[in-house]
Design an enzyme around this catalytic site. Sequence first.
Site, mmCIF file in Angstrom:
data_model
loop_
_atom_site.group_PDB
_atom_site.id
_atom_site.type_symbol
_atom_site.label_atom_id
_atom_site.label_comp_id
_atom_site.label_asym_id
_atom_site.label_seq_id
_atom_site.Cartn_x
_atom_site.Cartn_y
_atom_site.Cartn_z
ATOM 1 N N ASN A 108 0.843 -1.202 0.000
ATOM 2 C CA ASN A 108 0.000 0.000 0.000
ATOM 3 C C ASN A 108 0.873 1.245 0.000
ATOM 4 O O ASN A 108 1.966 1.262 0.565
ATOM 5 C CB ASN A 108 -0.982 -0.020 1.184
ATOM 6 C CG ASN A 108 -0.433 0.682 2.413
ATOM 7 O OD1 ASN A 108 -0.486 1.912 2.517
ATOM 8 N ND2 ASN A 108 0.129 -0.102 3.338
ATOM 9 N N PHE A 112 -1.556 8.146 4.416
ATOM 10 C CA PHE A 112 -2.356 8.743 5.504
ATOM 11 C C PHE A 112 -3.619 9.441 5.004
ATOM 12 O O PHE A 112 -3.921 10.572 5.402
ATOM 13 C CB PHE A 112 -1.526 9.758 6.315
ATOM 14 C CG PHE A 112 -0.451 9.174 7.183
ATOM 15 C CD1 PHE A 112 -0.365 7.813 7.425
ATOM 16 C CD2 PHE A 112 0.482 10.013 7.787
ATOM 17 C CE1 PHE A 112 0.646 7.290 8.243
ATOM 18 C CE2 PHE A 112 1.491 9.509 8.610
ATOM 19 C CZ PHE A 112 1.565 8.147 8.829
ATOM 20 N N SER A 171 5.619 5.064 8.745
ATOM 21 C CA SER A 171 4.955 4.859 7.455
ATOM 22 C C SER A 171 5.905 5.241 6.334
ATOM 23 O O SER A 171 6.504 6.321 6.365
ATOM 24 C CB SER A 171 3.693 5.707 7.346
ATOM 25 O OG SER A 171 3.268 5.707 5.995
ATOM 26 N N ASN A 173 5.050 6.010 3.402
ATOM 27 C CA ASN A 173 4.309 6.688 2.338
ATOM 28 C C ASN A 173 4.143 8.189 2.530
ATOM 29 O O ASN A 173 3.451 8.842 1.760
ATOM 30 C CB ASN A 173 2.942 6.017 2.172
ATOM 31 C CG ASN A 173 3.098 4.545 1.816
ATOM 32 O OD1 ASN A 173 3.881 4.208 0.929
ATOM 33 N ND2 ASN A 173 2.403 3.675 2.528
ATOM 34 N N THR A 174 4.750 8.735 3.580
ATOM 35 C CA THR A 174 4.813 10.193 3.737
ATOM 36 C C THR A 174 6.294 10.553 3.677
ATOM 37 O O THR A 174 7.052 10.190 4.577
ATOM 38 C CB THR A 174 4.195 10.636 5.087
ATOM 39 O OG1 THR A 174 2.810 10.280 5.086
ATOM 40 C CG2 THR A 174 4.326 12.135 5.290
ATOM 41 N N ASN A 238 5.951 -1.638 11.325
ATOM 42 C CA ASN A 238 5.131 -1.171 10.201
ATOM 43 C C ASN A 238 5.489 -1.995 8.947
ATOM 44 O O ASN A 238 6.174 -3.005 9.045
ATOM 45 C CB ASN A 238 5.406 0.319 9.982
ATOM 46 C CG ASN A 238 4.167 1.076 9.532
ATOM 47 O OD1 ASN A 238 3.487 0.633 8.597
ATOM 48 N ND2 ASN A 238 3.862 2.187 10.177
HETATM 49 C C1 LIG Z 1 -3.773 -1.039 3.570
HETATM 50 C C2 LIG Z 1 -2.909 -0.790 4.766
HETATM 51 C C3 LIG Z 1 -2.957 0.441 5.404
HETATM 52 C C4 LIG Z 1 -2.170 0.685 6.528
HETATM 53 N N1 LIG Z 1 -2.237 1.897 7.153
HETATM 54 C C5 LIG Z 1 -1.521 2.113 8.297
HETATM 55 C C6 LIG Z 1 -1.653 3.329 9.011
HETATM 56 O O1 LIG Z 1 -2.438 4.201 8.666
HETATM 57 N N2 LIG Z 1 -0.886 3.499 10.121
HETATM 58 C C7 LIG Z 1 -0.017 2.530 10.574
HETATM 59 O O2 LIG Z 1 0.643 2.734 11.597
HETATM 60 N N3 LIG Z 1 0.110 1.370 9.914
HETATM 61 C C8 LIG Z 1 -0.627 1.126 8.801
HETATM 62 N N4 LIG Z 1 -0.517 -0.072 8.141
HETATM 63 C C9 LIG Z 1 0.469 -1.071 8.651
HETATM 64 C C10 LIG Z 1 -0.176 -2.082 9.596
HETATM 65 O O3 LIG Z 1 -0.671 -1.469 10.748
HETATM 66 C C11 LIG Z 1 0.835 -3.171 9.988
HETATM 67 O O4 LIG Z 1 1.879 -2.577 10.732
HETATM 68 C C12 LIG Z 1 1.426 -3.890 8.787
HETATM 69 O O5 LIG Z 1 0.464 -4.065 7.779
HETATM 70 C C13 LIG Z 1 1.994 -5.259 9.152
HETATM 71 O O6 LIG Z 1 0.983 -6.132 9.650
HETATM 72 P P1 LIG Z 1 0.266 -7.247 8.711
HETATM 73 O O7 LIG Z 1 1.354 -7.972 7.997
HETATM 74 O O8 LIG Z 1 -0.500 -8.106 9.687
HETATM 75 O O9 LIG Z 1 -0.639 -6.500 7.810
HETATM 76 C C14 LIG Z 1 -1.296 -0.325 7.019
HETATM 77 C C15 LIG Z 1 -1.266 -1.568 6.373
HETATM 78 C C16 LIG Z 1 -2.056 -1.819 5.267
HETATM 79 C C17 LIG Z 1 -1.997 -3.164 4.605
#
Ligand SMILES: Cc1cc2nc3c(=O)[nH]c(=O)nc-3n(C[C@H](O)[C@H](O)[C@H](O)COP(=O)(O)O)c2cc1C
Length: 351
Positions: A108, A112, A171, A173-174, A238
């Site tokens: 992704n 934010f 993140s 992405n910022t 993250n």
């Molecule tokens: C679509 C998407 C959006 C995410 N948005 C955020 C976010 O806004 N803030 C954040 O701290 N992590 C965000 N994450 C990261 C997740 O909180 C997590 O740290 C990461 O996906 C690893 O866990 P997973 O493998 O179980 O998905 C996002 C992940 C995904 C897939």
Amino acid sequence: MSGAIALRLLRLFDAETAHRLTIRALACGLGPRDKRADPPELAVELFGLRFPNPIGLAAGFDKNAEVPDAMLALGLGFVEVGTVTPRPQSGNPKPRIFRLEEDRAVINRLGFNNEGMERAAIRLRYRQGRPGIVGVNIGANKDASDRISDYVAAFRRLAGLASYVTINISSPNTPGLRGLQDRENLEELVRRVLDARGEAGLRAPVLVKVAPDLDAEARAAIAEIALTEAIDGLIATNTTVSRPSTLKSKHAVQAGGLSGKPLFAPSTEVLKDLYRLTRGKTPLIGVGGISSGADAYAKIRAGASAVQLYTALAYDGARLVRTIKHDLAECLRKDGLRNVMDAIGKDAVPY
Ligand SMILES: Cc1cc2nc3c(=O)[nH]c(=O)nc-3n(C[C@H](O)[C@H](O)[C@H](O)COP(=O)(O)O)c2cc1C
């Protein structure tokens, strides 16, 4: 409609539309419920809070705090909403979420996208008094001239409405955001947020969420700051900007943060290292690639006091939460452990 059929129908839409529809259905009360009490051995005491089980929803699923109670009703032990920034922002151009089906992963680059702290505050205030642990994850607006002030502003607005607050500086992405993980920046950020907490007479635990792409020096600096500034906890990790050579999907070339199965090993490695570097004194939340009870157990044994997941829920649906809890309790029983807290750090490297 059965969960499996609903999931298959959602696959017909692009990932972001499917997500939007899922949030809407949950907000309308259409989510499944796990009414069974959690096995007592899964209960965890952390930051002065009692978690009925250590399986949480990671940030990013409920960015605008629309459905924390529906997600708790699935049987999750806690839910983290956000990332919330002070002002609303639309994020990066679409498409910006890619499913790497063959790899059980997602990339992704949302950036934010969220409705801002005022909307989140209204929703969180509305649910005050309800049971369940709901943390809020805060970030800075992309165009902020002073990013640290953005964190302080979001903290002041939301900390009184949440069970804990996560400072998200990881993140990918910022642009430039992850620079806040550097020693001087992180020290200033943490000090200013903790000062704001003191001034406002708030007690919300403060956690910092870190990236999996940190080198040894950065990990050591973060652990030192966690100990000296008395950060309540760290969340590791993250998404990653790295691309393991094992990835099969054609989407692997997309820019953004990779989550899901391929993240499990690198994020667990960082978790284990942070446990060693903080000498087990800073509670850690393990996140990255969890898709089974055995995965959750491995994170706990690596040093996590609780875990979170997101990507596996998108692939396997809500029933996964129940399966993970059941299998985690089995793992404990097999190893003769009476409570999940007895397993924390069992596989960690001695410090
Ligand atoms: C679509 C998407 C959006 C995410 N948005 C955020 C976010 O806004 N803030 C954040 O701290 N992590 C965000 N994450 C990261 C997740 O909180 C997590 O740290 C990461 O996906 C690893 O866990 P997973 O493998 O179980 O998905 C996002 C992940 C995904 C897939």
